[in-house]
Design a protein around this motif. Structure first.
Motif, PDB file in Angstrom:
ATOM      1  N   ARG A 461       0.859  -1.180   0.000  1.00 27.83           N
ATOM      2  CA  ARG A 461       0.000   0.000   0.000  1.00 27.83           C
ATOM      3  C   ARG A 461       0.895   1.230   0.000  1.00 27.83           C
ATOM      4  O   ARG A 461       2.048   1.189   0.447  1.00 27.83           O
ATOM      5  CB  ARG A 461      -0.931   0.003   1.213  1.00 27.83           C
ATOM      6  N   ARG A 488      -3.628  -7.637  -8.056  1.00 24.89           N
ATOM      7  CA  ARG A 488      -4.625  -6.638  -8.416  1.00 24.89           C
ATOM      8  C   ARG A 488      -4.332  -5.352  -7.646  1.00 24.89           C
ATOM      9  O   ARG A 488      -3.688  -5.373  -6.606  1.00 24.89           O
ATOM     10  CB  ARG A 488      -6.041  -7.125  -8.087  1.00 24.89           C
ATOM     11  N   HIS A 489      -4.846  -4.249  -8.177  1.00 26.66           N
ATOM     12  CA  HIS A 489      -4.603  -2.959  -7.532  1.00 26.66           C
ATOM     13  C   HIS A 489      -5.915  -2.253  -7.264  1.00 26.66           C
ATOM     14  O   HIS A 489      -6.937  -2.474  -7.938  1.00 26.66           O
ATOM     15  CB  HIS A 489      -3.728  -2.077  -8.431  1.00 26.66           C
ATOM     16  N   GLN A 490      -5.905  -1.397  -6.254  1.00 28.77           N
ATOM     17  CA  GLN A 490      -6.962  -0.428  -5.997  1.00 28.77           C
ATOM     18  C   GLN A 490      -6.287   0.934  -5.920  1.00 28.77           C
ATOM     19  O   GLN A 490      -5.340   1.119  -5.147  1.00 28.77           O
ATOM     20  CB  GLN A 490      -7.701  -0.740  -4.703  1.00 28.77           C
ATOM     21  N   THR A 491      -6.777   1.870  -6.719  1.00 34.97           N
ATOM     22  CA  THR A 491      -6.093   3.151  -6.859  1.00 34.97           C
ATOM     23  C   THR A 491      -7.086   4.291  -6.683  1.00 34.97           C
ATOM     24  O   THR A 491      -8.190   4.269  -7.259  1.00 34.97           O
ATOM     25  CB  THR A 491      -5.439   3.267  -8.247  1.00 34.97           C
ATOM     26  N   ARG A 492      -6.701   5.269  -5.884  1.00 35.74           N
ATOM     27  CA  ARG A 492      -7.496   6.491  -5.719  1.00 35.74           C
ATOM     28  C   ARG A 492      -6.636   7.665  -6.152  1.00 35.74           C
ATOM     29  O   ARG A 492      -5.502   7.829  -5.689  1.00 35.74           O
ATOM     30  CB  ARG A 492      -7.945   6.660  -4.269  1.00 35.74           C
ATOM     31  N   GLU A 523     -11.720   6.439  -8.360  1.00 37.79           N
ATOM     32  CA  GLU A 523     -11.548   5.233  -7.545  1.00 37.79           C
ATOM     33  C   GLU A 523     -11.555   4.064  -8.520  1.00 37.79           C
ATOM     34  O   GLU A 523     -12.606   3.710  -9.062  1.00 37.79           O
ATOM     35  CB  GLU A 523     -12.681   5.081  -6.536  1.00 37.79           C
ATOM     36  N   LEU A 524     -10.395   3.449  -8.756  1.00 37.36           N
ATOM     37  CA  LEU A 524     -10.260   2.428  -9.787  1.00 37.36           C
ATOM     38  C   LEU A 524      -9.638   1.161  -9.214  1.00 37.36           C
ATOM     39  O   LEU A 524      -8.874   1.209  -8.245  1.00 37.36           O
ATOM     40  CB  LEU A 524      -9.405   2.950 -10.945  1.00 37.36           C
ATOM     41  N   ALA A 525      -9.940   0.034  -9.843  1.00 42.29           N
ATOM     42  CA  ALA A 525      -9.366  -1.256  -9.437  1.00 42.29           C
ATOM     43  C   ALA A 525      -9.220  -2.127 -10.666  1.00 42.29           C
ATOM     44  O   ALA A 525      -9.900  -1.933 -11.678  1.00 42.29           O
ATOM     45  CB  ALA A 525     -10.254  -1.948  -8.399  1.00 42.29           C
ATOM     46  N   SER A 539     -11.927  -1.189 -13.482  1.00 45.44           N
ATOM     47  CA  SER A 539     -13.298  -0.901 -13.073  1.00 45.44           C
ATOM     48  C   SER A 539     -13.268   0.164 -11.982  1.00 45.44           C
ATOM     49  O   SER A 539     -12.258   0.359 -11.308  1.00 45.44           O
ATOM     50  CB  SER A 539     -14.003  -2.160 -12.561  1.00 45.44           C
ATOM     51  N   GLY A 540     -14.408   0.866 -11.819  1.00 45.55           N
ATOM     52  CA  GLY A 540     -14.478   1.894 -10.793  1.00 45.55           C
ATOM     53  C   GLY A 540     -15.251   3.100 -11.276  1.00 45.55           C
ATOM     54  O   GLY A 540     -16.068   3.027 -12.209  1.00 45.55           O
TER      55      GLY A 540
END
Length: 726
Positions: A461, A488-492, A523-525, A539-540
């Motif tokens: 993170r 996988r990633h989660q990006t803000r 907000e993307l993942a 997606s997001g």
């Protein structure tokens, strides 16, 4: 004197005759069924197993025993085709048994190591080692000299029996072993290790200084062993073992944690210290074709290892140096890959914990130009654990070490701080500080990163991460999970008051994609992959606001006018100058919210406001090629409508709406199709445009002041109403 000589000669003849008779009697007795029965009974009592032989001979001059096709039990643990033992005659007169020579040919010997110690085939139930003790250790079964005397000592001699017990000393001068098979099975590891030494040849001699000198060789699989050394009178061992193409797979269980090991070992092992428990080992080995895997890590190719170990060798302590520069190193199925030729080395100090776990401390690591210090631990039924601290290193190396980063072309420097890794399962801790790290995805950018990545379970993170593209900073919150499998990633992303031109030029590679101030929040993942795979899995949601600015070449009003001309004919040459006022590609504002899925961004409220009109769209944008698939409407203010109608704008005139059948093409080159019915309705309003004032006055006289305008506005609404957007 002659009489004395005759007496001596007579005694010698009598002694020879007696010995000859004794030999004749012994040969007959040994061959008798009675002796065989007594001998078998004695062996059974000592070992708990049934002995057998085809031939047994005993001689007196010189004293000797010869046996053929002998075995213990079923012969799989102890057997011999031929064996001969000769005893020196003269030492017997001094109360010493000196074996002049032991010769073994075609032998089979199997030894088994368990948690209770090392067990030999001849050990009966009473001779088993005490739990946890191997032979030669406190509590273990001591090897005994023939006749039940004190333990035999290296060097060939045993101490005399205590006074009053009438014992004797025991020694072996020479041992010759040929064509023998030695099997060692270690059941203390999982899976058990079985090491077979075939075609064993060995020679041992006792020197005048009571030192035992030995040498030998054996075949092990496709390779072999050669050894030589000595045990001096003080029972100190010095031996060297040479490994030649020894199968490395047999030693994999000692690495624990389901490790696998392939290839062939070459090198030397030097042992020193007490003969029964050597406490010093110097190792230099090389595996030219190593195939090593432990957890998610693997090594393929040449690897060399040098080590100086001290203390009990089953729990080694000492220093080591490992070099895998010529090998390929893999982690996570290829998430990390060091190619052959890139520097890879480690050196440090290792210890073994009571549970068998190997701990490597004060380790100095070098991987390409990345160097640091840390520790490593594995085995003992626990996960592999590593820790690394390193000074800042060039992240350009990571593009080669982490294939997934190669499309980003990373540059700049980063520094691990107390970075920890455990596997399996993968668990990360610690930080990687990014000091101006630059990435250029697919040749665009660069994007400059400042901040840190912090280990979080099987991923990372961000901490205080800021990304700059084209000199425009954006706050970035990033979380990556699944690095041990499918990451996988989660990006803000939060972007405020950015200059769109340099920002989009860096992100898209288009130098004039858009100008003006730009703000965004997203907000993307999706999967951590490069190129189209990254976009396809994205997606997001995202919200964008921009303007005033310019999208070069994108002038919706001009495109609509061209379509109207094709649909309803010329609009009149006199209108050209008035219409061209609205042909520009400069917009006042752009705003919309997007939902992203499967590589497509959809918006239901995208609005671009230009001087005199607004373009409202509902539809999708393909992220890979920026293709448009939308519908919408053109909302005309009074001045733009009046220019189309060929009349003067009326104060307080209301907006007109022109529905658009389709908006296609791309963001850079959109194509607009007008709804034909709406275009004809709009044309109808143009037909009455020049007579509006006259009609309005007549309606006012007939219906009352102000009624004419209301009626005509209502009629306009029938042709091109402005309905609320859904």
């Amino acid at each position: 004197m002659r009489a004395l000589a005759r007496v001596a000669l007579a005694l010698a003849v009598l002694a020879a005759a007696a010995l000859g008779g004794l030999g004749w009697w012994l040969s007959g007795y040994v061959a008798s069924d009675a002796f065989g029965a007594r001998l078998r009974e004695a062996v059974r009592g000592a070992t708990g197993q049934e002995p057998g032989w085809e031939a047994l001979e005993v001689g007196v001059l010189p004293p000797r025993v010869r046996v053929e096709q002998a075995k213990l039990g079923d012969g799989t643990a102890l057997a011999v085709e031929r064996a001969e033992l000769r005893v020196a005659l003269l030492p017997l007169l001094a109360g010493a048994v000196v074996i002049d020579r032991v010769a073994i040919e075609g032998g089979v010997l199997r030894a088994v190591r368990t948690a209770d110690g090392l067990r030999w085939p001849w050990q009966g139930p009473a001779a088993q080692p005490a739990p946890g003790a191997a032979p030669g250790e406190p509590g273990g079964a001591e090897p005994r000299a023939p006749g039940g005397t004190a333990p035999a000592e290296p060097g060939g001699a045993a101490p005399s029996a205590p006074e009053g017990e009438g014992g004797f000393t025991f020694a072996v001068r020479r041992l010759d072993v040929e064509n023998t098979r030695l099997t060692f099975e270690d059941r203390t590891v999982t899976p058990p290790v079985t090491l077979v030494l075939a075609d064993l040849e060995a020679r041992a001699r006792t020197s005048e200084a009571r030192a035992l000198v030995f040498s030998g060789s054996a075949r092990v699989g496709e390779g072999g062993l050669r050894g030589e050394g000595r045990v001096d009178a003080s029972r100190t061992l010095a031996a060297t073992l040479t490994l030649e193409r020894l199968p490395a797979a047999a030693f994999a269980p000692y690495l624990g944690d389901g490790a696998t090991l392939g290839g062939a070992l070459d090198g030397t092992l030097a042992l020193r210290g007490p003969a029964r428990t050597p406490d010093a080992a110097d190792l230099e080995v090389r595996i030219g074709d190593a195939a090593f895997a432990i957890g998610d890590a693997a090594i393929r190719g040449p690897v060399s290892l040098a080590a100086e170990l001290r203390g009990a060798l089953d729990r080694p302590t000492g220093t080591f140096a490992l070099d895998a520069t010529g090998a390929e190193l893999l982690y996570g199925g290829g998430i990390v890959r060091k190619p052959p030729g890139a520097a890879a080395s480690a050196e440090g100090r290792l210890t073994t914990a009571p549970d068998g776990r190997i701990e490597i401390e004060q380790v100095r690591v070098r991987l390409k130009d990345i160097g640091g210090q840390g520790s490593l631990g594995f085995g003992g039924g626990r996960p592999l654990a590593a820790r690394l601290d390193a000074p800042p290193f060039p992240v350009a190396d990571l593009g080669e070490l982490v294939p997934g980063l190669a499309p980003l072309a990373p540059e700049g420097r980063a520094a691990p701080e107390a970075l920890e890794l455990r596997t399996p399962p993968l668990a990360l801790a610690g930080r990687i500080v990014l000091d101006g790290v630059r990435v250029s995805p697919d040749g665009r950018g660069p994007i400059v990163l400042h901040g840190a990545l912090v280990g979080a379970g099987d991923g990372l993170r961000s901490e205080g991460l800021v990304a700059e593209a084209g000199g425009q900073p954006a706050a970035l919150a990033l979380a990556v999970a699944g690095l041990g499998g499918t990451p996988r990633h989660q990006t803000r992303i939060v972007l405020e008051h950015a200059d769109a031109q340099p920002l989009l030029a860096a992100l898209t590679g288009e130098p004039e994609a858009m100008t003006g101030p730009l703000g965004a929040a997203a907000e993307l993942a999706g999967p951590l992959a490069g190129g189209e795979a990254w976009l396809a899995g994205l997606s997001g949601t995202a919200r964008v606001a921009a303007g005033p600015g310019r999208i070069p070449g994108v002038a919706p009003f001009e495109l609509v006018v061209e379509q109207l001309r094709k649909t309803i004919g010329g609009l009149g040459e006199g209108r050209r100058a008035r219409l061209e006022r609205f042909y520009g590609d400069r917009f006042e504002s752009l705003a919309g919210r997007f939902t992203v899925s499967d590589g497509v961004a959809r918006s239901d409220d995208l609005v671009l406001r230009y001087p005199g009109y607004a373009l409202e769209l509902t539809g999708t944008v393909r992220l890979a090629d920026r293709g448009l698939d939308a519908r919408g409407r053109l909302v005309l203010e009074e001045e733009a409508y009046a220019a189309l109608a060929g009349e003067e704008p009326r104060p307080g005139g209301r907006e007109r709406v022109l529905p658009l059948a389709a908006v296609g093409g791309t963001l850079d080159e959109p194509r607009i199709a007008i709804d034909a019915q709406a275009a004809l309705a709009l044309a109808a309003t143009f037909a009455t445009a020049g007579k509006r004032d006259k009609l309005e006055r007549k309606l006012d006289r007939a219906l009352g002041e102000g009624a004419g305008r209301s009626v005509l506005d209502a009629l306009d609404g029938l042709f091109a109403p402005r309905e609320p957007r859904r």
